[in-house]
Design a protein around this motif. Structure first.
Motif, PDB file in Angstrom:
ATOM      1  N   TYR A  50      -7.716   0.875  -4.637  1.00 52.88           N
ATOM      2  CA  TYR A  50      -7.096  -0.240  -5.339  1.00 52.88           C
ATOM      3  C   TYR A  50      -8.033  -1.451  -5.345  1.00 52.88           C
ATOM      4  N   ARG A  95       2.953  -0.925  -2.327  1.00 56.65           N
ATOM      5  CA  ARG A  95       2.415  -1.652  -1.171  1.00 56.65           C
ATOM      6  C   ARG A  95       1.365  -0.807  -0.445  1.00 56.65           C
ATOM      7  N   THR A 139      -1.804  -0.646  -2.624  1.00 60.89           N
ATOM      8  CA  THR A 139      -2.594  -1.884  -2.663  1.00 60.89           C
ATOM      9  C   THR A 139      -3.407  -2.094  -1.394  1.00 60.89           C
ATOM     10  N   GLN A 140      -3.106  -1.356  -0.357  1.00 63.62           N
ATOM     11  CA  GLN A 140      -3.870  -1.478   0.883  1.00 63.62           C
ATOM     12  C   GLN A 140      -5.011  -0.468   0.972  1.00 63.62           C
TER      13      GLN A 140
END
Length: 100
Positions: free
Chosen positions: A77, A69, A72-73
């Motif tokens: 990514y 998580r 992905t921020q």
């Protein structure tokens, strides 16, 4: 010995035998119950061990998902996905295509 004392002794022996039998039955019942409880305890201990292993695996998975998580921020990514799936590049990048 008189007849009365002989009868009293026989009654005492019978009473003692009866008490001994009852005590043996109680001991047998308690022993049997103890073996059953030990078997249940072993089963429950195996379940506890299995559940603790599952809990550890889930905690590890939770940590991995939290790391994903956070990743992905990030901009890295976003750029990776843009290059792989959309074919986008930075304006200053040079692309080489292989002819076949």
């Amino acid at each position: 010995m008189t007849r009365r004392t002989f009868k009293t002794r026989r009654q005492n022996r019978f009473g003692m035998a009866l008490v001994g039998f009852v005590v043996l039955m109680i001991i047998a019942t308690v022993s049997f119950g103890s073996f059953r409880l030990k078997a249940k305890q072993d089963v429950y201990q195996a379940k506890i061990t299995e559940l603790e292993e599952q809990k550890a695996a889930e905690e590890k998975r939770t940590e991995e998902l939290e790391e994903l998580r956070r990743y992905t921020q990030t901009n890295a990514y976003i750029e990776e996905v843009a290059k792989e799936k959309l074919g986008l590049v930075h304006p200053d990048e040079i692309i080489f295509k292989i002819k076949r």
